[in-house]
Design a protein around this motif. Structure first.
Motif, PDB file in Angstrom:
ATOM      1  N   ALA A  55       0.848  -1.208  -0.203  1.00 37.29           N
ATOM      2  CA  ALA A  55      -0.080   0.050  -0.041  1.00 37.29           C
ATOM      3  C   ALA A  55       0.838   1.242   0.040  1.00 37.29           C
ATOM      4  O   ALA A  55       0.549   2.477  -0.848  1.00 37.29           O
ATOM      5  N   LEU A  56       1.884   1.152   0.883  1.00 30.82           N
ATOM      6  CA  LEU A  56       2.865   2.278   0.817  1.00 30.82           C
ATOM      7  C   LEU A  56       3.683   2.551  -0.365  1.00 30.82           C
ATOM      8  O   LEU A  56       3.702   3.772  -0.979  1.00 30.82           O
ATOM      9  N   ASP A  57       3.931   1.502  -0.784  1.00 30.87           N
ATOM     10  CA  ASP A  57       4.593   1.515  -2.142  1.00 30.87           C
ATOM     11  C   ASP A  57       3.638   2.142  -3.516  1.00 30.87           C
ATOM     12  O   ASP A  57       4.217   2.727  -4.294  1.00 30.87           O
ATOM     13  N   ALA A  58       2.340   2.012  -3.259  1.00 37.09           N
ATOM     14  CA  ALA A  58       1.622   2.449  -4.271  1.00 37.09           C
ATOM     15  C   ALA A  58       0.959   3.915  -3.872  1.00 37.09           C
ATOM     16  O   ALA A  58       0.408   4.615  -4.779  1.00 37.09           O
ATOM     17  N   ASP A  59       1.185   4.417  -2.796  1.00 40.28           N
ATOM     18  CA  ASP A  59       0.835   5.713  -2.292  1.00 40.28           C
ATOM     19  C   ASP A  59       1.670   6.699  -2.829  1.00 40.28           C
ATOM     20  O   ASP A  59       2.674   6.860  -2.702  1.00 40.28           O
ATOM     21  N   GLU A  60       1.142   7.628  -3.736  1.00 42.03           N
ATOM     22  CA  GLU A  60       1.910   8.763  -4.383  1.00 42.03           C
ATOM     23  C   GLU A  60       2.331   9.894  -3.313  1.00 42.03           C
ATOM     24  O   GLU A  60       3.206  10.546  -3.409  1.00 42.03           O
ATOM     25  N   ARG A  61       1.703   9.603  -2.089  1.00 43.01           N
ATOM     26  CA  ARG A  61       2.440  10.545  -1.061  1.00 43.01           C
ATOM     27  C   ARG A  61       3.598  10.436  -0.709  1.00 43.01           C
ATOM     28  O   ARG A  61       4.341  11.262   0.038  1.00 43.01           O
ATOM     29  N   VAL A  62       4.089   9.250  -0.613  1.00 43.83           N
ATOM     30  CA  VAL A  62       5.168   8.487   0.106  1.00 43.83           C
ATOM     31  C   VAL A  62       6.307   8.364  -1.054  1.00 43.83           C
ATOM     32  O   VAL A  62       6.066   7.767  -2.049  1.00 43.83           O
ATOM     33  N   ARG A  63       7.598   8.867  -0.747  1.00 41.07           N
ATOM     34  CA  ARG A  63       8.741   8.653  -1.501  1.00 41.07           C
ATOM     35  C   ARG A  63       9.693   7.708  -0.689  1.00 41.07           C
ATOM     36  O   ARG A  63      10.312   6.869  -1.512  1.00 41.07           O
ATOM     37  N   ILE A  64       9.622   7.681   0.631  1.00 43.58           N
ATOM     38  CA  ILE A  64      10.410   6.902   1.344  1.00 43.58           C
ATOM     39  C   ILE A  64       9.743   6.109   2.401  1.00 43.58           C
ATOM     40  O   ILE A  64       8.882   6.459   2.990  1.00 43.58           O
ATOM     41  N   ILE A  65      10.213   4.669   2.538  1.00 41.55           N
ATOM     42  CA  ILE A  65       9.351   3.869   3.675  1.00 41.55           C
ATOM     43  C   ILE A  65      10.215   3.425   4.672  1.00 41.55           C
ATOM     44  O   ILE A  65      11.410   3.212   4.591  1.00 41.55           O
ATOM     45  N   VAL A  66      10.012   3.638   5.872  1.00 39.17           N
ATOM     46  CA  VAL A  66      10.745   3.255   6.962  1.00 39.17           C
ATOM     47  C   VAL A  66      10.154   2.453   7.944  1.00 39.17           C
ATOM     48  O   VAL A  66       8.893   2.377   8.198  1.00 39.17           O
ATOM     49  N   LEU A  67      10.700   1.522   8.362  1.00 44.72           N
ATOM     50  CA  LEU A  67      10.414   0.399   9.052  1.00 44.72           C
ATOM     51  C   LEU A  67      11.146   0.541  10.445  1.00 44.72           C
ATOM     52  O   LEU A  67      12.315   0.686  10.676  1.00 44.72           O
ATOM     53  N   ARG A  68      10.290   0.638  11.650  1.00 47.43           N
ATOM     54  CA  ARG A  68      10.809   0.949  12.877  1.00 47.43           C
ATOM     55  C   ARG A  68       9.865   0.068  14.162  1.00 47.43           C
ATOM     56  O   ARG A  68       9.064  -0.348  13.494  1.00 47.43           O
ATOM     57  N   ALA A  69      10.379   0.484  15.349  1.00 47.14           N
ATOM     58  CA  ALA A  69       9.436  -0.283  16.245  1.00 47.14           C
ATOM     59  C   ALA A  69       9.719   0.691  17.604  1.00 47.14           C
ATOM     60  O   ALA A  69      10.332   1.244  17.732  1.00 47.14           O
ATOM     61  N   GLU A  70       8.533   0.200  18.271  1.00 44.81           N
ATOM     62  CA  GLU A  70       8.309   0.970  19.619  1.00 44.81           C
ATOM     63  C   GLU A  70       9.473   0.258  20.683  1.00 44.81           C
ATOM     64  O   GLU A  70       9.485  -0.895  20.412  1.00 44.81           O
ATOM     65  N   GLY A  71       9.723   1.245  21.681  1.00 42.19           N
ATOM     66  CA  GLY A  71      10.347   0.271  22.867  1.00 42.19           C
ATOM     67  C   GLY A  71      12.000   0.240  22.488  1.00 42.19           C
ATOM     68  O   GLY A  71      12.589   0.498  21.335  1.00 42.19           O
ATOM     69  N   GLU A  72      12.418  -0.687  23.397  1.00 42.27           N
ATOM     70  CA  GLU A  72      14.058  -0.794  23.262  1.00 42.27           C
ATOM     71  C   GLU A  72      14.382  -2.024  22.323  1.00 42.27           C
ATOM     72  O   GLU A  72      15.507  -2.139  22.174  1.00 42.27           O
ATOM     73  N   HIS A  73      13.451  -2.729  21.950  1.00 42.37           N
ATOM     74  CA  HIS A  73      13.776  -3.796  21.232  1.00 42.37           C
ATOM     75  C   HIS A  73      13.039  -3.697  19.884  1.00 42.37           C
ATOM     76  O   HIS A  73      11.884  -3.575  19.901  1.00 42.37           O
ATOM     77  N   PHE A  74      13.792  -4.061  18.821  1.00 45.18           N
ATOM     78  CA  PHE A  74      13.035  -4.234  17.406  1.00 45.18           C
ATOM     79  C   PHE A  74      11.983  -5.435  17.435  1.00 45.18           C
ATOM     80  O   PHE A  74      10.868  -4.916  17.180  1.00 45.18           O
ATOM     81  N   SER A  75      12.683  -6.541  17.574  1.00 42.09           N
ATOM     82  CA  SER A  75      11.498  -7.406  17.570  1.00 42.09           C
ATOM     83  C   SER A  75      12.591  -8.959  18.037  1.00 42.09           C
ATOM     84  O   SER A  75      13.631  -9.118  17.575  1.00 42.09           O
ATOM     85  N   SER A  76      12.091  -9.735  19.091  1.00 39.39           N
ATOM     86  CA  SER A  76      12.606 -10.709  19.406  1.00 39.39           C
ATOM     87  C   SER A  76      12.213 -11.996  18.537  1.00 39.39           C
ATOM     88  O   SER A  76      12.588 -13.066  18.626  1.00 39.39           O
ATOM     89  N   GLY A  77      11.527 -11.519  17.635  1.00 33.31           N
ATOM     90  CA  GLY A  77      11.083 -12.629  16.386  1.00 33.31           C
ATOM     91  C   GLY A  77       9.672 -13.117  16.454  1.00 33.31           C
ATOM     92  O   GLY A  77       8.854 -12.294  16.855  1.00 33.31           O
ATOM     93  N   GLY A  78       9.223 -14.115  15.852  1.00 31.49           N
ATOM     94  CA  GLY A  78       8.057 -14.711  15.647  1.00 31.49           C
ATOM     95  C   GLY A  78       7.291 -15.229  16.991  1.00 31.49           C
ATOM     96  O   GLY A  78       8.106 -15.601  17.916  1.00 31.49           O
ATOM     97  N   TYR A  79       6.077 -15.267  16.968  1.00 30.71           N
ATOM     98  CA  TYR A  79       5.100 -15.794  17.970  1.00 30.71           C
ATOM     99  C   TYR A  79       5.379 -17.459  17.911  1.00 30.71           C
ATOM    100  O   TYR A  79       4.786 -18.050  16.928  1.00 30.71           O
ATOM    101  N   ILE A  80       6.258 -18.117  18.510  1.00 33.75           N
ATOM    102  CA  ILE A  80       6.611 -19.403  18.549  1.00 33.75           C
ATOM    103  C   ILE A  80       5.519 -20.255  18.162  1.00 33.75           C
ATOM    104  O   ILE A  80       5.552 -21.376  17.249  1.00 33.75           O
ATOM    105  N   LYS A  81       4.485 -20.155  19.214  1.00 33.71           N
ATOM    106  CA  LYS A  81       3.511 -21.575  18.963  1.00 33.71           C
ATOM    107  C   LYS A  81       2.734 -21.314  17.791  1.00 33.71           C
ATOM    108  O   LYS A  81       2.092 -22.018  17.309  1.00 33.71           O
ATOM    109  N   GLY A  82       2.779 -20.277  17.057  1.00 32.17           N
ATOM    110  CA  GLY A  82       2.110 -19.960  15.730  1.00 32.17           C
ATOM    111  C   GLY A  82       2.660 -20.676  14.730  1.00 32.17           C
ATOM    112  O   GLY A  82       1.746 -21.124  13.670  1.00 32.17           O
TER     113      GLY A  82
END
Length: 268
Positions: A55-82
């Protein structure tokens, strides 16, 4: 929430474990992991993340896409039981969903701090620029679960650091420090933790100054020629160069250079 709903409204509050923010004035779209403190990634979230990037790639308002996270950790990974609960056809799409940043025509920046494990590391590897805080630790710990990385992590990492270092990281589930990641070419830039947001902002503004069509062309060419022979890569580079010679942005760039003024690129 369906994929069609996400594509129509990527900023919807119904997104699973993340949100999307669009700053039209700064031509920036942010995908923000928002399940602190560890920002684990659920199975449904992976499909939604793919749709959000599209969706962001198709949005004409957006030139640059940023992936970030809240808090002190980006991600510990996936939900294991999933992984045990998901159907085989869902699991088979993991790598396709997590590769969404690489498929975006627009530049994608990721800001990593703290834990960046498993799918968190894999989606970061699919981005174009990795800005890394000194607190960051990268790891692919799937061997500890009797598994291997399943979202492109080992394959992308091998392209960056080679087979010997990839075996060391994957087969030993070894954590890599921010400094080592920078020294090995995994991260684009290494900054103090307090500077992560500012460094990301600076890169966004820098990339906005270039021609959108030239950036799209460069990204696609580099992705497409990653596995090509040298002669084929040079041939494709020549074709892309020739097409850009006809662009309005190239003419503007040349004229601005000779007139000693900043160029005003339009993306055409």
């Amino acid at each position: 929430m369906s994929i069609h709903d996400i594509l129509k409204d990527p900023t919807s509050a119904a997104l699973d474990g993340f949100r999307v923010e669009i700053d039209a004035e700064r031509e920036r779209g942010d995908v923000i992991l928002a399940r602190p403190p560890l920002n684990t990634v659920s199975m449904p979230q992976r499909d939604q993340l793919r749709a959000a990037f599209e969706a962001l790639d198709a949005d004409e308002r957006v030139r640059i896409i940023v992936l970030r996270a809240e808090g002190e950790h980006f991600s510990s990974g996936g939900y294991i039981k999933g992984f045990l609960e998901a159907a085989p056809e869902v699991v088979s799409k993991l790598a396709w969903n997590i590769a969404a940043p690489a498929r975006c025509a627009k530049p994608v920046i990721v800001a990593n701090r703290g834990y960046c494990f498993g799918v968190g590391f894999e989606i970061s590897l699919a981005c174009d620029f990795r800005i890394t805080s000194e607190t960051c630790q990268y790891a692919l710990p799937e061997q500890k679960l009797g598994q291997i990385p399943g979202s492109g992590g080992s394959a992308r990492l091998q392209k960056i650091v080679g087979i010997t270092r990839t075996k060391d990281i994957v087969m030993r589930s070894r954590r890599i420090s921010a400094q080592q990641a920078y020294d090995w070419g995994i991260s684009t830039e290494l900054v103090a933790d307090a500077e992560l947001e500012a460094a990301t902002d600076r890169l966004v503004e820098e990339l906005r100054g270039f021609s959108p069509i030239a950036q799209r062309t460069a990204k696609k060419l580099l992705n497409d020629t990653e596995d090509a022979t040298l002669s084929l890569a040079i041939e494709l580079e020549g074709h892309c160069y020739s097409r850009l010679r006809q662009s309005d942005d190239f003419r503007e760039g040349v004229e601005a250079f000779h007139e000693k003024r900043p160029p005003r690129f339009r993306g055409s």
